[in-house]
Design a protein around this motif. Structure first.
Motif, PDB file in Angstrom:
ATOM      1  N   LYS A 116       0.817  -1.212  -0.059  1.00  0.00           N
ATOM      2  CA  LYS A 116       0.093  -0.132  -0.070  1.00  0.00           C
ATOM      3  C   LYS A 116       0.723   1.204  -0.042  1.00  0.00           C
ATOM      4  CE  LYS A 116      -3.505   2.220   2.806  1.00  0.00           C
ATOM      5  NZ  LYS A 116      -4.990   1.995   3.221  1.00  0.00           N
ATOM      6  N   HIS A 119       1.634   1.653  -3.935  1.00  0.00           N
ATOM      7  CA  HIS A 119       0.543   1.559  -5.055  1.00  0.00           C
ATOM      8  C   HIS A 119      -0.863   1.715  -4.244  1.00  0.00           C
ATOM      9  CE1 HIS A 119       4.177  -1.093  -5.728  1.00  0.00           C
ATOM     10  NE2 HIS A 119       3.718  -0.840  -7.081  1.00  0.00           N
ATOM     11  N   VAL A 120      -1.863   1.959  -5.140  1.00  0.00           N
ATOM     12  CA  VAL A 120      -3.176   1.587  -4.939  1.00  0.00           C
ATOM     13  C   VAL A 120      -3.244   0.368  -4.735  1.00  0.00           C
ATOM     14  CG1 VAL A 120      -5.517   1.794  -5.748  1.00  0.00           C
ATOM     15  CG2 VAL A 120      -4.017   3.754  -5.880  1.00  0.00           C
ATOM     16  N   ILE A 121      -3.966  -0.235  -3.590  1.00  0.00           N
ATOM     17  CA  ILE A 121      -4.398  -1.570  -3.463  1.00  0.00           C
ATOM     18  C   ILE A 121      -5.959  -1.792  -3.142  1.00  0.00           C
ATOM     19  CG2 ILE A 121      -2.037  -2.304  -2.334  1.00  0.00           C
ATOM     20  CD1 ILE A 121      -3.561  -2.446   0.385  1.00  0.00           C
ATOM     21  N   ASP A 144      -7.280   0.478  -0.270  1.00  0.00           N
ATOM     22  CA  ASP A 144      -7.571   1.783  -0.485  1.00  0.00           C
ATOM     23  C   ASP A 144      -9.049   1.834  -1.309  1.00  0.00           C
ATOM     24  OD1 ASP A 144      -5.174   3.170   0.217  1.00  0.00           O
ATOM     25  OD2 ASP A 144      -4.469   1.925  -1.605  1.00  0.00           O
ATOM     26  N   VAL A 145      -9.358   0.722  -1.949  1.00  0.00           N
ATOM     27  CA  VAL A 145     -10.648   0.729  -2.714  1.00  0.00           C
ATOM     28  C   VAL A 145     -11.138  -0.787  -2.927  1.00  0.00           C
ATOM     29  CG1 VAL A 145      -9.382   0.563  -4.915  1.00  0.00           C
ATOM     30  CG2 VAL A 145     -11.772   1.472  -5.018  1.00  0.00           C
ATOM     31  N   ILE A 146     -12.493  -0.701  -2.435  1.00  0.00           N
ATOM     32  CA  ILE A 146     -13.361  -1.996  -2.709  1.00  0.00           C
ATOM     33  C   ILE A 146     -13.801  -2.184  -4.016  1.00  0.00           C
ATOM     34  CG2 ILE A 146     -15.407  -3.383  -1.908  1.00  0.00           C
ATOM     35  CD1 ILE A 146     -13.154  -3.034   0.070  1.00  0.00           C
ATOM     36  N   GLU A 150     -19.990  -6.937  -8.465  1.00  0.00           N
ATOM     37  CA  GLU A 150     -21.283  -6.295  -8.028  1.00  0.00           C
ATOM     38  C   GLU A 150     -21.330  -4.821  -8.625  1.00  0.00           C
ATOM     39  OE1 GLU A 150     -22.271  -5.602  -3.912  1.00  0.00           O
ATOM     40  OE2 GLU A 150     -24.241  -6.088  -4.212  1.00  0.00           O
ATOM     41  N   LEU A 151     -20.502  -4.149  -8.553  1.00  0.00           N
ATOM     42  CA  LEU A 151     -20.331  -2.748  -9.274  1.00  0.00           C
ATOM     43  C   LEU A 151     -20.494  -2.870 -10.681  1.00  0.00           C
ATOM     44  CD1 LEU A 151     -17.606  -1.341  -6.806  1.00  0.00           C
ATOM     45  CD2 LEU A 151     -19.985  -1.022  -6.718  1.00  0.00           C
ATOM     46  N   ARG A 167     -10.891   1.395 -15.773  1.00  0.00           N
ATOM     47  CA  ARG A 167     -11.565   2.810 -16.013  1.00  0.00           C
ATOM     48  C   ARG A 167     -11.713   3.522 -14.597  1.00  0.00           C
ATOM     49  NH1 ARG A 167     -15.796   0.485 -18.158  1.00  0.00           N
ATOM     50  NH2 ARG A 167     -17.077   0.937 -16.495  1.00  0.00           N
ATOM     51  N   LEU A 168     -12.298   2.925 -13.656  1.00  0.00           N
ATOM     52  CA  LEU A 168     -12.486   3.469 -12.562  1.00  0.00           C
ATOM     53  C   LEU A 168     -11.363   3.885 -11.921  1.00  0.00           C
ATOM     54  CD1 LEU A 168     -15.204   0.870 -11.133  1.00  0.00           C
ATOM     55  CD2 LEU A 168     -15.707   3.329 -11.944  1.00  0.00           C
ATOM     56  N   LEU A 169     -10.287   3.158 -11.805  1.00  0.00           N
ATOM     57  CA  LEU A 169      -8.967   3.796 -11.263  1.00  0.00           C
ATOM     58  C   LEU A 169      -8.301   4.795 -12.044  1.00  0.00           C
ATOM     59  CD1 LEU A 169      -7.581   0.372  -9.863  1.00  0.00           C
ATOM     60  CD2 LEU A 169      -8.510   2.123  -8.666  1.00  0.00           C
ATOM     61  N   GLY A 170      -8.818   5.053 -13.242  1.00  0.00           N
ATOM     62  CA  GLY A 170      -8.241   6.203 -14.115  1.00  0.00           C
ATOM     63  C   GLY A 170      -6.916   5.934 -14.742  1.00  0.00           C
TER      64      GLY A 170
ATOM     65  N   VAL B 129     -14.191   7.727  -8.677  1.00  0.00           N
ATOM     66  CA  VAL B 129     -13.271   6.626  -8.110  1.00  0.00           C
ATOM     67  C   VAL B 129     -12.040   7.185  -7.877  1.00  0.00           C
ATOM     68  CG1 VAL B 129     -12.684   4.381  -7.734  1.00  0.00           C
ATOM     69  CG2 VAL B 129     -15.137   4.800  -8.281  1.00  0.00           C
ATOM     70  N   ALA B 130     -11.322   7.360  -8.909  1.00  0.00           N
ATOM     71  CA  ALA B 130      -9.959   7.569  -9.115  1.00  0.00           C
ATOM     72  C   ALA B 130      -9.580   8.886  -8.159  1.00  0.00           C
ATOM     73  CB  ALA B 130      -9.356   7.883 -10.426  1.00  0.00           C
ATOM     74  N   VAL B 133     -10.055   7.868  -4.535  1.00  0.00           N
ATOM     75  CA  VAL B 133      -8.687   7.120  -4.015  1.00  0.00           C
ATOM     76  C   VAL B 133      -7.405   8.048  -4.085  1.00  0.00           C
ATOM     77  CG1 VAL B 133      -7.312   5.084  -4.659  1.00  0.00           C
ATOM     78  CG2 VAL B 133      -9.713   4.934  -4.895  1.00  0.00           C
ATOM     79  N   LYS B 137      -5.513   8.750  -0.347  1.00  0.00           N
ATOM     80  CA  LYS B 137      -4.027   8.135  -0.108  1.00  0.00           C
ATOM     81  C   LYS B 137      -3.365   9.357   0.415  1.00  0.00           C
ATOM     82  CE  LYS B 137      -2.030   4.823  -1.920  1.00  0.00           C
ATOM     83  NZ  LYS B 137      -2.187   3.603  -1.304  1.00  0.00           N
ATOM     84  N   VAL B 145     -14.704   2.142   2.476  1.00  0.00           N
ATOM     85  CA  VAL B 145     -15.172   1.929   1.236  1.00  0.00           C
ATOM     86  C   VAL B 145     -15.232   3.099   0.274  1.00  0.00           C
ATOM     87  CG1 VAL B 145     -17.625   2.029   1.887  1.00  0.00           C
ATOM     88  CG2 VAL B 145     -16.939   0.551   0.063  1.00  0.00           C
ATOM     89  N   ILE B 146     -15.131   3.163  -0.802  1.00  0.00           N
ATOM     90  CA  ILE B 146     -15.261   4.205  -2.006  1.00  0.00           C
ATOM     91  C   ILE B 146     -16.447   4.272  -2.627  1.00  0.00           C
ATOM     92  CG2 ILE B 146     -14.186   5.621  -3.747  1.00  0.00           C
ATOM     93  CD1 ILE B 146     -12.544   5.871  -1.354  1.00  0.00           C
ATOM     94  N   GLU B 150     -20.018   7.836  -9.769  1.00  0.00           N
ATOM     95  CA  GLU B 150     -19.611   7.215 -10.940  1.00  0.00           C
ATOM     96  C   GLU B 150     -20.060   5.626 -11.069  1.00  0.00           C
ATOM     97  OE1 GLU B 150     -15.168   6.743 -11.299  1.00  0.00           O
ATOM     98  OE2 GLU B 150     -15.387   6.927 -13.331  1.00  0.00           O
ATOM     99  N   LEU B 168     -25.718  -1.721  -1.718  1.00  0.00           N
ATOM    100  CA  LEU B 168     -24.338  -2.410  -1.710  1.00  0.00           C
ATOM    101  C   LEU B 168     -23.793  -2.408  -0.389  1.00  0.00           C
ATOM    102  CD1 LEU B 168     -22.891   0.194  -4.695  1.00  0.00           C
ATOM    103  CD2 LEU B 168     -23.499  -2.362  -4.751  1.00  0.00           C
TER     104      LEU B 168
END
Lengths: 234, 234
Positions: A116, A119-121, A144-146, A150-151, A167-170, B129-130, B133, B137, B145-146, B150, B168
């Motif tokens: 962590k 990096h983003v984990i 850092d992110v779930i 399901e999403l 995509r979600l993490l950019g 999300v990005a 996150v 950090k 949870v994030i 989006e 969720l």
């Protein structure tokens, strides 16, 4: 490699589902059924219904159902199969929550904490969000992110799950690495451009099933998250 | 009240967008434009385009665009309006990332850390999300949870965002509390059955704009996350 985010398969890769589910099956079904239900066999049988239940959703034969819902439906079948069809509703609900209470492999929390730093984990699991959040809080998994099937409304190994992750993490797909103890999950991620790390988890299925010690197609094969952290140190 | 999860509006509630955006505007545009761009006025003008840009998505006049995308489009307009239409592409990209680098209000990290002991804590933000996150950090925001507009494909205050939050998290709406410095966000959450906590953030818009000291319709009104933690202590 410019890996910015590490996303982790969870069941078997981060946590030991077999011992955890057996522990709760023993506690919740043991008094009721005496020696009738072998809790480890029960855990294995429940897990064996995991892929077929998701495949029904993936093929469109069943509308989207999250993993708690799939676990519940397969549990109801399983209790009949194990000869204990009279287990009451509150016990069934508690058994489904066994999957929220799994213990991490011994190296997981320390390894994730190291990873962590640079990096983003995150999770990248077929488990639903509530399951992953409950598990992380109980076990101290420092995500850092779930991220969850399901999403996205698709289960791994559908490509939508891996595509949505980058995509979600950019990030570009090659900036994201999937860490998993399962070569099929890694292969599906690679097909969408993600980096991959194989983790050898010899105890996932008990002594009778030996996973491969390495995945020659992965970018890295390791035996612990600590080893992964050492490999990826900037 | 049986509040199991607290979800937080972020811009203005957890972090100080005005100072952070002004700081980066000063650094990134200051050398170029001399005294021409007032960085605080620039931050206010950028933020003033936030609601209208989301409303175009909410009304269906524009396909889903995440907040980084909306910020970028409004930035391009804004640079023309502020008389600096020649700002190069890499500087524009860095300016959009100013929204990923905002500082929390002084009480935020300690208060969230206290609230996390007995509750699930998460974002519930129109930020992507990005962005969330990166911000967490950098600032050490200890989210479990994030959750983000989006993930739902709808911006607050669309009801879908609040409904998805409880779903969720696997909770009933009344087990989820939205914490926000904005009465309209709280009203929309209440209309979907969530509990609400108002946080007084007098400095969000600078000295010329005074928010109400409390929201009489909220379950709780507080002046800090520490005060909220004390109120909710089990």
């Amino acid at each position: 490699m410019d890996v910015r985010a590490l996303v982790f398969d969870v069941f078997g890769t981060v946590v030991d589902w077999r011992s955890g589910v057996a522990r709760d099956a023993r506690a919740l079904l043991g008094g009721r059924t005496g020696a009738a239900v072998d809790p480890v066999a029960f855990a294995d049988a429940w897990r064996s219904r995991y892929l077929p239940s998701m495949d029904r959703v993936r093929r469109g034969e069943q509308p989207w159902t999250n993993l708690d819902g799939l676990h519940r439906a397969s549990l109801d079948d399983l209790l009949v199969e194990f000869g204990v069809p009279d287990v009451p509703e509150p016990v069934r609900a508690e058994l489904v929550l066994a999957w929220h209470r799994l213990d991490p492999w011994p190296d997981a929390v320390d390894g994730l904490t190291r990873l962590k730093r640079d990096h983003v984990i995150g999770t990248l699991s077929n488990g639903n969000v509530a399951l992953l959040v409950d598990m992380a809080k109980r076990a101290g998994l420092p995500w850092d992110v779930i991220l969850s099937a399901e999403l996205v409304g698709h289960y791994k190994p559908d490509p939508e799950v891996y595509d949505a992750t980058a995509r979600l993490l950019g990030l570009a797909p090659e900036q994201v690495m999937l860490v998993a103890a399962h070569v099929d999950d890694l292969a599906a991620a690679r097909a969408r451009g993600l980096r991959t790390a194989y983790v050898y988890r010899p105890d996932e299925h008990g002594p009778a099933v030996a996973p491969p010690p390495a995945d020659p197609l992965a970018d890295i094969s390791v035996a612990s998250f600590a080893e992964l952290a050492t490999h990826l140190r900037p």
